[in-house]
Every structure is written in structure tokens, then in C-alpha cells.
Design an enzyme around this catalytic site. Structure first.
Site, PDB file in Angstrom:
ATOM      1  N   GLU A 103      -5.402  -8.584   0.115  1.00  0.00           N
ATOM      2  CA  GLU A 103      -6.153  -8.393   1.368  1.00  0.00           C
ATOM      3  C   GLU A 103      -7.615  -8.127   1.051  1.00  0.00           C
ATOM      4  O   GLU A 103      -7.927  -7.402   0.104  1.00  0.00           O
ATOM      5  CB  GLU A 103      -5.668  -7.176   2.167  1.00  0.00           C
TER       6      GLU A 103
ATOM      7  N   GLU B 213       0.805  -1.228   0.000  1.00  0.00           N
ATOM      8  CA  GLU B 213       0.000   0.000   0.000  1.00  0.00           C
ATOM      9  C   GLU B 213       0.834   1.273   0.000  1.00  0.00           C
ATOM     10  O   GLU B 213       0.663   2.151   0.860  1.00  0.00           O
ATOM     11  CB  GLU B 213      -0.950   0.011   1.198  1.00  0.00           C
TER      12      GLU B 213
HETATM   13  C1  BGP Z   1      -4.592  -2.297   5.184  1.00  0.00           C
HETATM   14  C2  BGP Z   1      -3.256  -2.703   5.714  1.00  0.00           C
HETATM   15  C3  BGP Z   1      -3.281  -3.707   6.803  1.00  0.00           C
HETATM   16  C4  BGP Z   1      -4.502  -3.721   7.681  1.00  0.00           C
HETATM   17  C5  BGP Z   1      -5.789  -3.336   6.980  1.00  0.00           C
HETATM   18  C6  BGP Z   1      -6.912  -2.901   7.892  1.00  0.00           C
HETATM   19  O1  BGP Z   1      -4.551  -0.937   4.854  1.00  0.00           O
HETATM   20  O2  BGP Z   1      -2.417  -3.220   4.692  1.00  0.00           O
HETATM   21  O3  BGP Z   1      -2.059  -3.620   7.486  1.00  0.00           O
HETATM   22  O4  BGP Z   1      -4.324  -3.223   8.925  1.00  0.00           O
HETATM   23  O5  BGP Z   1      -5.632  -2.319   6.062  1.00  0.00           O
HETATM   24  O6  BGP Z   1      -6.727  -1.592   8.368  1.00  0.00           O
HETATM   25  P1  BGP Z   1      -6.916  -1.206   9.875  1.00  0.00           P
HETATM   26  O7  BGP Z   1      -5.989  -2.079  10.646  1.00  0.00           O
HETATM   27  O8  BGP Z   1      -6.560   0.242   9.974  1.00  0.00           O
HETATM   28  O9  BGP Z   1      -8.323  -1.467  10.197  1.00  0.00           O
END
Ligand code: BGP
Length: 471
Positions: free
Chosen positions: A371, A169
Site C-alpha cells: 500500500e 498490518e
Molecule cells: C492502512 C490500511 C488500509 C487503509 C489505509 C489508510 O492502514 O491497511 O485499510 O485504510 O491505511 O488509512 P485510513 O483509511 O485510516 O486513512
């Protein structure tokens, strides 16, 4: 469109799950690991939220966790290597042997269990020492240090790892000041100029990693894992249609266009030039970017947005993830057709299908979902169970849309749900849980970190065993 969904996925489809080092490992100073920016940022909220010190304790419990992956039938596990475990100061003369060994053990153990390791080289956790030495991505030295780190990983693990993701990201990280070492600067032009210079250095670093992978591991595949944040026009007003395009261009496609075509697209150069944020470029950079074209596009998908035009006089917000405002281009409004989570993330499985189309139609490269998942406050009930039917619904609806995209002819290599196990959320500690496996701890008490299979674990196991035929 309804499609008869039987036997849609190829037999070698990788049904996976993902995590990242700082969110799952703990052992933050064990085995010679140095501090990362993600550690330092998390320690600032240690009185409210779980920090990275113990996290889910994967560092000590990885064998048990990999057994749970094997029992689930997982085909691939996407995880990240902590740069500061390999080079505690980011650019030490020799890699840290204990760090190297830890990931050797993880990779070997995955392979022994028939699980494909998919490695992210850098997931939000630059070694803090590089911020202290030269303010991280601000300096071109970061490109060489990342190159050395990437080459070390490729040389060491390349005999066993077939899929690599250089940077997680980049398009979101670049908007998070605390991960860049920009938090001490006032907002303003100087800060934005610096942000775009850092972004440019990250592009060069990513391209070098792709090139190094092609040179050192010619049979491996490498591609980005970016945050795809698609936007719909808020109305059919032509200005709003352009606003949605601008949102897609300026937050998403500029990134993947640069990765794939090896240069900043004209619309992005024009935008940066207008703002006075064009980065400094050096001789030879063009060749570096051109040599870094990926083999597939990996993307993280959680939410979609609705964009409307906003006037140049609107107050800017370049860093908000849910409500960015780019004056003269776009701002977001709630999408009345979608439900949202308690964190205001709009849930949009159809937007997931649109994402496959957008990305494949634009690049004609295979896609990998790196993801996709739902973060919420799961409860361990008095019978010792976590009945997360809402997560099952989220995953079922999204996988269903992916299945239709595959049936329509889009090549998809893998799907990684986020996350295999509860992790420290990047913004909300353990309050916001994502896992198929519950970790029995809360924000400030680790207890015994017992692992409990959630209802979604059993559901996903069935999905994997039917190769996605029965959701
Ligand atoms: C993405 C990231 C992850 C993860 C996910 C959820 O942006 O790659 O690391 O954390 O989002 O986000 P959050 O943890 O802020 O809810």
C-alpha cells in the site's frame, strides 16, 4: 543521489493497486456473509460516515471494476477475502459455498484480464462471532480457527493465486481496540497484557499460514503486509537518536524480526518483561514460529515520524497511531522539513526510499509494496472530472524514490497504490478518498455509485505502459 532512471524496473514488475474487503465490497450480509468486527465498528458511526453496508458496492459491481482495472493495464490487484464470507461464524463446520464462489468469480475474472490476484487473508475484519464466542485473539482457539480458514483458502484458490499475505498490518491492528474487542476495557496494565497476548497469538496464526502455504502451494510466495512507520531522530541529540531506534524497534522491527527469525528479538522480550507484558508461551510454539518464515516482505507506507526521548514519567499512549508515547523510550514531534495532509500525515517520499533500504538491509528478502497513497477530499467538478493533481504528485514522488531504490539494487516485486477505487476509509468514511477511480456517493447517500476515472487514473495508466520509465 541522482540516477539515470531509464529501464530500471524488471519486465515482470507488478504495477498494482489494492483494496480490502470491508472497505470496498458492501453486500455486508449478502450470500450468507456473517458480520465482522469492522462492520460492527463502522455501524457505530453510520450517522456520520459511510459504513460497510454498501461501501463501494464491489460485491455487485466487481465485473465492471475489473474492466476498469484491465483498461488501466493493471498487472496485479491486491484485495482481501472477508473471513466472514467464507466462515460466517468464523469456525463453521463447512465453508459458505456462496462466499467461496464470489472469490472464485473475482479471481477468475482477474486472470481472464491478465491481472495477478494478490490475496490478503485477513484485513482488520475478524468475524464478530469469534469475539462473541471467545473474545477473538484472546483465546488460543483463534489460532486454530485462522489456520483452518487459511488452509481453506489455500486449498481452494491455491491453483490460481501465486501471492499470499496472511495478515494486514498486525502492528497497527494490535493498537486498535475496536478491531480486537478490547474497547470495553479501561486502559491499564491488564489491557496491555491482553493486547500483547493477542499479538502473540496472531504471530502464531501468521506463522501457521506461512507454513501451510509452503506445504499446500509450494510454488506460491507468502509474506506479511505490515505498516512500516519509520522514525527519524528529532535532533542529533544522542538520546533522540536512540528514541528513533526505539520507535523503529518497538513499533516495526519487533514484528518483522519475529516473522523472519521465528522468535521475539531480545530487545522486545526485554521491553515486554520490563512492563510485565510477556505473553504466555506453550510447548511447541517455538517450532511453529520458526516454521513460518516468509518469502518476501510486504509493507504499507504512508508517513514518517520524528522521535524524541521522553522521560519515564511522561503519560503513556500505546494506541495512538500519529502520537504514540512510550514513557522512557520515545514520543513524536512534527517534522519541520515535511508537509502534511489535512489529516496530519506527514508526506515523505524520501522516507519511502529509506524504507526499502532499512528492510532490505535487515532481511535480504525481496520487497513488495502492498500500500502507498494519498487520502483526501476529492471533488467531482461541474465538467464531471476529478482533477487530483495532488495525488499524481504524491504518487510520482513516491514511485520516483522507489525507482531509485530499485536502481540501487534492491529487489522489489510489486507496487500497489492504495486504492484502486474510492473506499470507506478505516477512520473517515468517504470524506477521505484514496482511489484512482471516483465513486459518486457521499457519506450518507449512495446515489448510483457511478465510477469516474480520476486524472490520476490516466497518469498511472501511462506509468504502467512505460514500465515506470516515464513518471
Ligand atoms: C492502512 C490500511 C488500509 C487503509 C489505509 C489508510 O492502514 O491497511 O485499510 O485504510 O491505511 O488509512 P485510513 O483509511 O485510516 O486513512
Amino acid at each position: 543521489m541522482d540516477i539515470n532512471n531509464n529501464k530500471i524496473f524488471p519486465m515482470d514488475f507488478l504495477w498494482g493497486a489494492a483494496t480490502s474487503a470491508f472497505q470496498v465490497e458492501g453486500g455486508y450480509s449478502d450470500g450468507g456473509k456473517g458480520l465482522s468486527v469492522a462492520d460492527v465498528a463502522s455501524f457505530k458511526h453510520s450517522d456520520q460516515y459511510a459504513d460497510t453496508k454498501i461501501a463501494s458496492d464491489f460485491y455487485h459491481k466487481y465485473k465492471q471494476d475489473i474492466q476498469l482495472m484491465a483498461e488501466l493495464g493493471l498487472k496485479s490487484y491486491r484485495f482481501s477475502i472477508a473471513w466472514a464470507r467464507i466462515f460466517p461464524n468464523g469456525n463453521d463446520e463447512q465453508p459458505n459455498t456462496e462466499g467461496i464462489k464470489f472469490y472464485d468469480d473475482v479471481i477468475n475474472s482477474l486472470l481472464e484480464n491478465g491481472i495477478e490476484p494478490i490475496v490478503t487473508m485477513y484485513h482488520f475484519d475478524m468475524p464478530q462471532a469469534l469475539i462473541d464466542q471467545y473474545n477473538g485473539w484472546q483465546s488460543r482457539k483463534s489460532i486454530d480457527d485462522f489456520d483452518r480458514y487459511a488452509r481453506t483458502l489455500l486449498q481452494h484458490y491455491g491453483d490460481r493465486v501465486k501471492y499470499w499475505l496472511p495478515i494486514n498490518e498486525q502492528n497497527l491492528m494490535i493498537r486498535k481496540d475496536k478491531l480486537l474487542g478490547l474497547q470495553h476495557l479501561e486502559s491499564g496494565d491488564m489491557k496491555e497484557r491482553l493486547r500483547h497476548q493477542m499479538n502473540y497469538h496472531m504471530f502464531l496464526a501468521s506463522a501457521k499460514a506461512v507454513d501451510a502455504c509452503h506445504e499446500l502451494c509450494p510454488t506460491a510466495k507468502i509474506g506479511p503486509a505490515f505498516a512500516y512507520l519509520p522514525a527519524y531522530p528529532a535532533t542529533s541529540r544522542p538520546e533522540d537518536v536512540l528514541a528513533a531506534q526505539d520507535s523503529d524497534r518497538l513499533l516495526n522491527h519487533y514484528l518483522t524480526d519475529t516473522y523472519v527469525f521465528g522468535e521475539y528479538p531480545a530487545y522486545y522480550k526485554h521491553y515486554l518483561e520490563k512492563q510485565g507484558w510477556l505473553p504466555q508461551i506453550q510447548d511447541g510454539d517455538e517450532e511453529i514460529l520458526k516454521a513460518g518464515s516468509p518469502d518476501f516482505i510486504g509493507f504499507n507506507y504512508y508517513v514518517s515520524f520524528a522521535a524524541q526521548y521522553c522521560s519515564p514519567e511522561t503519560k503513556a499512549d500505546y494506541t495512538s497511531i500519529l502520537n504514540p508515547v512510550l514513557p522512557g523510550y520515545f514520543e513524536y514531534v512534527p517534522n519541520e522539513y515535511l508537509d502534511a495532509t489535512e489529516y496530519n500525515w506527514q508526506i515523505d517520499p524520501t522516507g519511502f526510499r529509506k524504507s526499502f533500504r532499512d528492510l532490505y538491509d535487515r532481511y535480504h528478502l525481496p520487497l513488495m509494496v502492498t500500500e502507498n497513497g494519498l487520502g483526501t477530499a476529492d471533488v467531482l467538478n461541474s465538467e464531471g472530472k476529478v482533477v487530483d493533481m495532488y495525488r499524481i504528485k504524491y504518487l510520482k514522488d513516491h514511485i520516483g524514490q522507489m525507482r531509485t531504490a530499485v536502481a540501487e539494487g534492491i529487489p522489489v516485486i510489486a507496487y500497489h497504490m492504495w486504492a484502486f477505487i474510492d473506499i470507506v476509509s478505516s477512520s473517515n468514511g468517504f470524506k477521505k478518498r484514496y482511489g484512482l477511480v471516483y465513486v459518486d456517493r457521499n457519506e450518507l447517500e449512495e446515489k448510483e455509485l457511478r465510477r469516474v476515472r480520476k486524472e490520476s487514473y490516466y497518469w498511472y495508466k501511462h506509468v504502467i505502459s512505460t514500465n515506470g520509465d516515464d513518471l
